[in-house]
Design a protein around this motif. Structure first.
Motif: not given
Length: 719
Positions: A195-208
């Motif tokens: 679920l990495a934001e923007g489909g960008r590796d190593y990126n942020t994930v934020d979900l409930s």
């Protein structure tokens, strides 16, 4: 007895030796490796001493029986207590015999073949000295921009979970100590890395947390329920905390709630990356937070060996916490039989016999056939053996068909498409014109047009090179490169029948191809036997049966677009919907171009009206649905009959459709077969707002069909 022995060994270890046992280093650090002693660049910055290397617990990326034996023997000679190394490697979709990438395997919907592929990968890896593979990847993925989508099995939690189980069974077998032809599996990336934001590796994930539990944790849990020995942390954050420092995720959920007592390893460099994440001021704090979170092995950074002894001595970390981590590692080594035989299955003679043998290649060929998905066909496929065929494009004679994570495979051994087709269209009936993936010269374009003009039918071999997907292979534009789209356009003006074969690691935006080509066969990266498998499909010797494990977007602007989405308060298809004020795009459809579960065949199938034995389900009385499927075409074919459910009213919003079961059947022309599904109350449970996991009485819809879009729906009641 074994556990007592490990406890005794632990008591003999110094604090520094314990900290080093938690250190994983790459192959060049070790004496006996082909590149041993050549520590340059970023590796120098680790600052590890020869003593730390001698005391370290595991090695990354070491494979090859002779080299493994040399390294292990040299290590054992220097390690004070004679503790063997664990050898770990990324054996993701094959060792030397490379199978299709996991996303392709997901499109086979064939769990037995998936398990067999992992078994063969384990067999080849084990005889080459590997003990642990960093697979399966159970990340749920809904964003095709993410490069690592090729390593997943798609967008559906249920299908992902079933494949995770199959891969673990294949890698590990029933008894790692007795079966030296298997390897320990390590499920990754815990958690929600897909679920990495923007489909960008190593990126942020934020979900409930509810979403995490409902959709994203299921694949990992399935792997662990199947006995997976290890877990790898993700690079991303979960609820604002990087996974490698996330006590709630690792200590509370993984260890306490799920009861996992295996080894937890960081991904490459992830512990030190807590500093740029902004949750650790320096390496000392990074080591502190990672060990408190329960990370047992630190991969390719050295914060543990440099700081854990001091953290224990100052009272910030209990030594018992270090002991727990070390004991888990020692127990895995014992389970693999390394104390009895440190080289385990490594065998140079058997290596020559087993690796890339015909039996393994045949299995790779079969899975490549079953993974290919026919996306479009206006009667061009299968090809006629009497036709003159122009095979044109960057993958016409390209051996870059193994895909990412095939580092032990050989492109030279891969069967190219032109080689396999030449065996079927000889005597000058196959004209081959290759070109670049991202650039095509005018001379190549003219040669392609001349070849196409001489042919009866054009086969375009198009796609991404392997560097365009995989780790760090993220793309914002998921169309084929502009040069290939220009090639398709110019050849399309000739008016010849045209089929496209796609080699790629992700679902693509197919505009520029879908309109022009008469047929499209999605090959993915098909592995060592890809050319042979695809040629057999093109020639009509095999009937394509793959079904999409991930939707193909109409446009990248829709992403993420997936079948099991939530409805809105203003759905576009509501009976009383106003033209404008609904949830929609003004310029593209809401729906994907091709839905989850979709795939064509060289034959056709019809479905009868499904029948429910009863329309009331209780906790004790399941629901039974039957449907008759008939092969209405002229060829034998395999159909994947899919069962979906919708909960019409929940405590929280429920998906518009969820896969609950499927059946694969093979039918001869004119043959019919009744398929019966049994649906139970536990399959209707979900996570409520209070995170309780239960079902609710009320109205549901059960659907059956060949894909997630084209289904027949029947209502039922849970009481």
């Amino acid at each position: 007895m074994a556990k007592q022995h490990m406890q005794e060994l632990l008591q003999q270890m110094t604090l520094e030796e314990k900290a080093a046992q938690l250190l994983q280093l790459a192959t060049p650090f070790y004496e006996g490796a082909e590149s041993g002693g050549e520590i340059t660049g970023p590796m120098e910055s680790l600052g590890v001493t020869p003593q730390m290397v001698s005391d370290s617990g595991s090695v990354l990326g070491l494979a090859g029986a002779e080299e493994v034996i040399r390294v292990q023997e040299a290590h054992m000679a220097k390690n004070r207590l004679g503790i063997p190394l664990l050898t770990m490697a990324d054996i993701v979709h094959g060792f030397k015999t490379i199978f299709p990438v996991p996303l392709a395997i997901g499109c086979s919907w064939d769990l037995a073949l998936a398990e067999r592929s992992a078994e063969i990968a384990a067999r080849e890896a084990a005889v080459s000295g590997v003990h642990v593979t960093f697979a399966p990847m159970a990340d749920l993925v809904r964003d095709p921009r993410w490069g690592r989508v090729m390593e997943s099995t798609g967008e559906d939690p249920y299908l992902n979970s079933e494949f995770a189980r199959a891969f673990v069974r294949g890698f590990q077998g029933k008894d790692l100590a007795e079966d030296r032809t298997r390897v320990a599996a390590c499920v990754k990336h815990f958690a929600a890395y897909g679920l990495a934001e923007g489909g960008r590796d190593y990126n942020t994930v934020d979900l409930s947390e509810r979403q995490l539990r409902e959709f994203y944790l299921k694949g990992y849990k399935a792997a662990l329920d199947e006995g997976c020995e290890m877990v790898m942390t993700a690079f991303n954050t979960v609820d604002g905390i990087p996974a490698s420092a996330n006590q709630k995720l690792m200590r509370d959920l993984l260890r306490k709630e799920w009861g996992f007592d295996g080894v937890l390893i960081s991904d490459w460099g992830a512990v030190k990356e807590l500093i740029p994440h902004g949750v650790a001021e320096d390496e000392r704090e990074a080591a502190l937070k990672a060990i408190l979170a329960g990370v047992d092995i630190e991969m390719m950074t050295s914060t543990y060996v440099h700081h854990l002894p001091e953290l224990v001595k100052t009272g910030l970390v209990e030594e018992s916490m270090i002991d727990e981590a070390v004991l888990r590692i020692l127990q895995l080594k014992e389970k693999l039989g390394l104390f009895e035989n440190p080289i385990r299955g490594a065998d140079p003679a058997a290596e020559q016999e087993i690796i890339f043998c015909e039996e393994h290649r045949e299995a790779a060929r079969e899975l490549a056939v079953k993974s290919a998905v026919l996306l479009k066909n206006n009667g061009v496929l299968p090809l006629n053996p009497g036709q003159t065929v122009a095979l044109i494009g960057p993958f016409a004679e390209n051996s870059d068909i193994l895909g990412p994570w095939s580092w032990t495979g050989s492109r030279q051994d891969a069967v190219r498409l032109d080689q396999a087709m030449q065996r079927r269209w000889s005597d000058g009936r196959l004209i081959v014109e290759g070109c670049g993936v991202e650039s095509i010269t005018e001379e190549q374009m003219l040669s392609a047009e001349q070849a196409a003009a001489r042919a009866d039918v054009i086969v375009l071999a198009l796609g991404e090179d392997s560097e365009m997907s995989g780790e760090a292979g993220c793309r914002a534009d998921i169309r084929l490169p502009a040069a290939q789209l220009e090639l398709v356009s110019r050849l399309g003006r000739l008016g010849k029948p045209m089929a496209a074969v796609l080699f790629n690691g992700r679902p693509l935006d197919l505009h520029g191809i879908f309109e022009e080509a008469d047929a499209i066969l999605e090959a993915w990266f098909p592995g060592s036997e890809g050319g042979e498998a695809l040629a057999s499909i093109l020639a009509g010797e095999r009937n394509p049966s793959g079904r999409l494990a991930m939707s193909f977007p109409y446009s990248v602007g829709q992403v993420p677009v997936y079948y099991n989405h939530f409805n809105t308060g203003r759905p576009k298809d509501a009976p009383d919907a106003q033209v404008r004020y609904v949830s929609q795009y003004l310029d593209v459809p809401n729906e994907p171009l091709l839905p989850f579960g979709y795939g064509l065949s060289y034959t056709t199938f019809s479905y009868s009206t499904p029948v429910l034995e009863q329309d009331i389900m209780t906790g004790d009385e399941p629901l039974r649905l039957s449907v008759t499927v008939t092969n209405t075409g002229a060829n034998a074919g395999e159909e994947t009959v899919q069962l979906y459910v919708r909960d019409l009213s929940g405590d929280v919003v429920r998906p518009v459709k969820e896969l609950k079961d499927y059946a694969k059947i093979t039918l001869q022309p004119g043959e019919s077969r009744e398929v019966t599904f049994t649906l139970n109350e536990p399959q209707l449970r979900y996570y409520h707002a209070d995170l309780s996991h239960r079902s609710d009485p009320g109205r549901f819809v059960v659907s059956v069909g060949p894909n997630s879009r084209d289904t027949a729906d029947l209502p039922f009641q849970l009481s």
